[in-house]
Design an enzyme around this catalytic site. Structure first.
Site, mmCIF file in Angstrom:
data_model
loop_
_atom_site.group_PDB
_atom_site.id
_atom_site.type_symbol
_atom_site.label_atom_id
_atom_site.label_comp_id
_atom_site.label_asym_id
_atom_site.label_seq_id
_atom_site.Cartn_x
_atom_site.Cartn_y
_atom_site.Cartn_z
ATOM 1 N N ARG A 1 44.080 64.441 35.416
ATOM 2 C CA ARG A 1 43.017 63.423 35.509
ATOM 3 C C ARG A 1 41.873 63.907 36.414
ATOM 4 N NH1 ARG A 1 43.973 56.851 35.472
ATOM 5 N NH2 ARG A 1 41.767 56.347 35.496
ATOM 6 N N LYS B 1 39.134 60.287 27.250
ATOM 7 C CA LYS B 1 39.682 59.662 28.467
ATOM 8 C C LYS B 1 41.084 59.111 28.200
ATOM 9 C CE LYS B 1 39.096 57.089 32.594
ATOM 10 N NZ LYS B 1 38.306 56.382 33.555
ATOM 11 N N ARG C 1 51.000 38.464 40.954
ATOM 12 C CA ARG C 1 51.501 39.840 40.732
ATOM 13 C C ARG C 1 51.151 40.386 39.351
ATOM 14 N NH1 ARG C 1 55.900 37.382 43.241
ATOM 15 N NH2 ARG C 1 55.893 37.829 45.468
ATOM 16 N N HIS D 1 24.750 55.995 39.913
ATOM 17 C CA HIS D 1 25.920 56.863 39.735
ATOM 18 C C HIS D 1 25.644 57.987 38.720
ATOM 19 C CE1 HIS D 1 30.149 57.923 39.798
ATOM 20 N NE2 HIS D 1 30.184 57.857 38.479
ATOM 21 N N HIS E 1 31.366 65.095 40.214
ATOM 22 C CA HIS E 1 31.440 63.953 41.133
ATOM 23 C C HIS E 1 31.509 64.360 42.603
ATOM 24 C CE1 HIS E 1 31.912 61.853 37.401
ATOM 25 N NE2 HIS E 1 32.048 60.682 37.987
ATOM 26 N N LYS F 1 42.037 52.083 36.705
ATOM 27 C CA LYS F 1 41.659 52.109 38.128
ATOM 28 C C LYS F 1 40.863 50.847 38.420
ATOM 29 C CE LYS F 1 41.544 57.054 39.168
ATOM 30 N NZ LYS F 1 40.723 58.231 39.511
ATOM 31 N N GLU G 1 46.986 60.268 38.359
ATOM 32 C CA GLU G 1 46.288 61.436 38.915
ATOM 33 C C GLU G 1 47.192 62.230 39.860
ATOM 34 O OE1 GLU G 1 42.213 60.416 39.795
ATOM 35 O OE2 GLU G 1 41.849 62.372 40.666
ATOM 36 N N GLU H 1 27.808 60.406 31.892
ATOM 37 C CA GLU H 1 29.282 60.488 31.831
ATOM 38 C C GLU H 1 29.735 61.032 30.471
ATOM 39 O OE1 GLU H 1 31.473 60.147 34.212
ATOM 40 O OE2 GLU H 1 30.374 59.079 35.770
ATOM 41 N N ASN I 1 36.647 64.249 37.355
ATOM 42 C CA ASN I 1 35.748 64.268 38.520
ATOM 43 C C ASN I 1 34.703 65.368 38.432
ATOM 44 O OD1 ASN I 1 36.925 62.085 39.813
ATOM 45 N ND2 ASN I 1 38.547 63.376 40.669
ATOM 46 N N HIS J 1 29.103 62.093 44.379
ATOM 47 C CA HIS J 1 29.456 61.047 45.356
ATOM 48 C C HIS J 1 28.691 61.250 46.663
ATOM 49 C CE1 HIS J 1 33.517 60.080 43.212
ATOM 50 N NE2 HIS J 1 32.548 59.315 42.795
HETATM 51 P P1 NAD Z 1 26.996 47.468 36.727
HETATM 52 O O1 NAD Z 1 28.264 46.828 36.401
HETATM 53 O O2 NAD Z 1 26.350 47.152 38.021
HETATM 54 O O3 NAD Z 1 25.968 47.195 35.552
HETATM 55 C C1 NAD Z 1 24.651 47.729 35.639
HETATM 56 C C2 NAD Z 1 23.598 46.666 35.375
HETATM 57 O O4 NAD Z 1 23.550 46.403 33.981
HETATM 58 C C3 NAD Z 1 23.873 45.331 36.052
HETATM 59 O O5 NAD Z 1 22.666 44.827 36.533
HETATM 60 C C4 NAD Z 1 24.401 44.472 34.911
HETATM 61 O O6 NAD Z 1 24.173 43.093 35.094
HETATM 62 C C5 NAD Z 1 23.590 44.994 33.759
HETATM 63 N N1 NAD Z 1 24.172 44.830 32.437
HETATM 64 C C6 NAD Z 1 25.456 44.993 32.069
HETATM 65 N N2 NAD Z 1 25.574 44.890 30.751
HETATM 66 C C7 NAD Z 1 24.350 44.627 30.263
HETATM 67 C C8 NAD Z 1 23.815 44.435 28.956
HETATM 68 N N3 NAD Z 1 24.562 44.566 27.869
HETATM 69 N N4 NAD Z 1 22.486 44.177 28.839
HETATM 70 C C9 NAD Z 1 21.701 44.106 29.942
HETATM 71 N N5 NAD Z 1 22.124 44.320 31.194
HETATM 72 C C10 NAD Z 1 23.441 44.569 31.348
HETATM 73 O O7 NAD Z 1 27.120 49.071 36.691
HETATM 74 P P2 NAD Z 1 27.981 50.066 35.806
HETATM 75 O O8 NAD Z 1 27.220 51.323 35.818
HETATM 76 O O9 NAD Z 1 28.390 49.475 34.518
HETATM 77 O O10 NAD Z 1 29.328 50.243 36.673
HETATM 78 C C11 NAD Z 1 29.293 50.801 37.969
HETATM 79 C C12 NAD Z 1 30.571 50.440 38.667
HETATM 80 O O11 NAD Z 1 31.667 50.954 37.907
HETATM 81 C C13 NAD Z 1 30.682 51.029 40.053
HETATM 82 O O12 NAD Z 1 31.132 50.034 40.940
HETATM 83 C C14 NAD Z 1 31.736 52.121 39.912
HETATM 84 O O13 NAD Z 1 32.464 52.325 41.103
HETATM 85 C C15 NAD Z 1 32.600 51.564 38.814
HETATM 86 N N6 NAD Z 1 33.357 52.582 38.068
HETATM 87 C C16 NAD Z 1 34.700 52.399 37.944
HETATM 88 C C17 NAD Z 1 35.443 53.326 37.245
HETATM 89 C C18 NAD Z 1 36.912 53.103 37.075
HETATM 90 O O14 NAD Z 1 37.604 54.012 36.593
HETATM 91 N N7 NAD Z 1 37.438 51.961 37.408
HETATM 92 C C19 NAD Z 1 34.842 54.447 36.668
HETATM 93 C C20 NAD Z 1 33.461 54.588 36.810
HETATM 94 C C21 NAD Z 1 32.721 53.646 37.513
HETATM 95 N N1 GLY Z 2 36.593 57.631 36.640
HETATM 96 C C1 GLY Z 2 37.601 58.579 36.969
HETATM 97 C C2 GLY Z 2 38.957 58.163 36.531
HETATM 98 O O1 GLY Z 2 39.109 57.168 35.876
HETATM 99 O O2 GLY Z 2 39.904 58.826 36.864
#
Ligand code: NAD
Ligand code: GLY
Length: 365
Positions: free
Chosen positions: A242, A227, A121, A266, A249, A143, A237, A185, A246, A253
Site C-alpha cells: 500500500r 486502488k 462499535r 493536496h 506524497h 482509512k 499497509e 491522484e 504514497n 505533505h
Molecule cells: P473536500 O472534501 O474539501 O472537497 C473539496 C471542495 O469541493 C469542498 O468545498 C466541497 O464542498 C466541494 N465539492 C464536493 N463535491 C462537489 C461537487 N460535486 N460540486 C461542487 N463542489 C463540490 O476535498 P477533497 O479533495 O474531496 O478531500 C480532501 C480530504 O480527503 C482531505 O481531508 C484528505 O485528508 C482526505 N483524504 C483521505 C484519504 C483516505 O484514504 N481516507 C485519501 C485522500 C484524501
Molecule cells: N491514500 C493513501 C491510502 O489510502 O493508503
C-alpha cells in the site's frame, strides 16, 4: 455502469462507477444488509447541488433519510465535529437500525467513516463521493480520520464501507481546481501501475478538465481498480504494498504543511511531490531524465503547478523531516523504476539528492 470488487477476505465490497448512477432506477443499495433509516452526512455546497438526486435514489429504495450538514472545509474533520455528528446520530437513532451515507468530498468521507466506525462499535457505511479525489482515493480502502491541531489525520481507524457509488456526473459542478486536484491522484495511479492510464490522460486532458463524464468515468474506473487491488493485497499497509500509493506524497505533505494547508491544495502539492520523486529517480539512474519532462508536461497541461513558489527550500526540507515516512535518520521514498507504470521503495536517499530535486522545482521569484 462498471463494478469493481474490493476482495477483502472479511469485508468485501463493491465500487460502482458510471454516469447518472444515482437515480431512482438504480437499486444499488438493495443487496446490502441495511435497515430502513439512513443518516446522510454532507455539506451545504454538495447538498444544494445534488441533494434532490440523492433523495430520489434513497426514496426509490424505501429508505428514510435524515440529513446532517457540516461546514465546508477541512476544519470539519475535527473531534469536535465528530462529537456533534455522533450526537445527531444518537438523536436520530432511537430504536432504529441506522446506516451512514457519506455524501461529499474526502472531508465528508473521512469524518463519516470515522463516526461510522466508532458509533456502537460500527454501523454500515456507504460512500457516495462527489469529488474526483474522493472517488479515486479517499472513499476506497477504509482509512478514516479526523485532524488534531498538532497535525492532519492523527486520529482515525480502518473501517471499510459496504459500498462505494461513484457517479461521474456529480463532477460537472466541481470547480476546475478541485478536478485538477483529483486528476493529480489519477496521474499517480498511472505512474505507479498503469502506463496506459497515463497515456489516456495525456491524450484526453482537455476533456477531463471539462468534466466530460465518459472520460472521467473511464479514469475513475481504472484508478479504482488499481486502488482496490492494492488495498486487497495490503489492507493495513503492513506489507509495503500500500506504501506505493504514497508516491509524490513525501514532499507533497511537506509542501501542504509548510504552506499551512492554504498555499497548495493536496493535488497541487502531490503534483510537485511527484516531480521531485521523479527527479530523484532520474538522479539515481533509475529512469531516464526525459521521463521527468514527460510527467511535467502532463501536469502542466492539467493546470497543476510544476514550480514551487513562496515557500523556501529549507522550510520544505524541515517539514519533510517531520514526515511519518522519515524515522530517525532513515527516509523512505517511492521512486520510479525504469519506466512509467513501475515503482520501487527505496530507503536512505542522501539528503543532497533530495535537496537538489526540490531546488530544481523552486521558482526564481
Ligand atoms: P473536500 O472534501 O474539501 O472537497 C473539496 C471542495 O469541493 C469542498 O468545498 C466541497 O464542498 C466541494 N465539492 C464536493 N463535491 C462537489 C461537487 N460535486 N460540486 C461542487 N463542489 C463540490 O476535498 P477533497 O479533495 O474531496 O478531500 C480532501 C480530504 O480527503 C482531505 O481531508 C484528505 O485528508 C482526505 N483524504 C483521505 C484519504 C483516505 O484514504 N481516507 C485519501 C485522500 C484524501
Ligand atoms: N491514500 C493513501 C491510502 O489510502 O493508503
Amino acid at each position: 455502469m462498471k463494478t469493481i470488487t474490493v476482495a477483502l477476505a472479511n469485508t468485501p465490497y463493491k465500487i460502482y462507477v458510471g454516469e447518472q448512477l444515482i437515480c431512482a432506477k438504480n437499486r444499488l443499495l438493495q443487496p446490502l444488509a441495511m435497515g430502513k433509516d439512513v443518516f446522510v452526512l454532507s455539506n451545504k455546497t454538495v447538498y444544494q447541488a445534488h441533494g434532490k438526486k440523492l433523495h430520489a435514489f434513497l426514496s426509490a429504495h424505501g429508505l428514510r433519510a435524515y440529513v446532517h450538514l457540516v461546514g465546508d472545509s477541512e476544519t470539519s474533520k475535527s473531534l469536535r465535529s465528530a462529537i456533534s455528528v455522533l450526537q445527531a446520530i444518537v438523536r436520530f437513532d432511537r430504536q432504529k437500525d441506522v446506516s451512514l451515507v457519506a455524501f461529499g468530498g474526502g472531508v465528508i468521507g473521512d469524518l463519516a467513516g470515522f463516526c461510522a466506525s466508532i458509533y456502537k462499535r460500527g454501523i454500515p457505511l456507504i460512500h457516495i463521493p462527489t469529488t474526483l479525489l474522493a472517488q479515486v482515493d479517499a472513499s476506497i480502502g477504509g482509512k478514516t480520520a479526523v485532524d488534531l491541531p498538532q497535525g492532519k489525520n492523527l486520529i482515525g481507524s480502518f473501517y471499510q464501507p459496504k459500498a462505494v457509488l461513484s457517479d461521474a456526473t456529480f463532477l460537472k459542478t466541481l470547480p476546475t481546481p478541485q478536478l485538477a486536484c483529483g486528476l493529480a491522484e489519477v496521474v499517480k495511479y498511472g505512474i505507479i501501475k498503469d502506463v496506459t492510464l497515463f497515456s489516456f490522460i495525456e491524450q484526453n486532458y482537455h476533456a477531463l478538465l471539462l468534466a466530460d463524464s465518459a472520460a472521467l468515468s473511464h479514469v475513475i474506473e481504472q484508478a479504482s481498480r488499481i486502488k482496490a487491488k492494492i488495498v486487497t493485497q495490503d489492507e493495513r499497509e503492513t506489507r509495503s504494498i500500500r506504501t506505493i500509493l504514497n508516491f509524490g506524497h513525501t514532499i507533497g505533505h511537506a509542501l501542504e504543511a509548510a504552506g499551512n494547508y492554504r498555499r497548495y491544495n493536496h493535488g497541487q502539492a502531490v503534483a510537485l511531490g511527484m516531480l521531485c520523486a521523479a527527479d530523484i529517480s532520474a538522479q539515481l539512474g533509475l529512469m531516464p531524465a526525459a521521463t521527468v519532462r514527460r510527467i511535467e508536461t502532463l501536469l502542466a497541461n492539467l493546470t497543476l503547478p510544476v514550480q514551487i513558489k513562496h515557500i523556501s527550500l529549507n522550510t520544505i526540507l524541515s517539514y519533510q523531516f517531520r514526515d511519518k515516512k522519515f524515522s530517525g535518520k532513515t527516509n523512505r521514498w517511492v521512486l520510479i523504476s525504469g519506466r512509467i507504470g513501475r515503482v520501487c521503495v527505496k530507503q536512505n536517499i542522501p539528503l543532497a539528492i533530495i535537496r537538489a530535486a526540490v531546488a530544481k522545482r523552486m521558482a526564481s521569484v
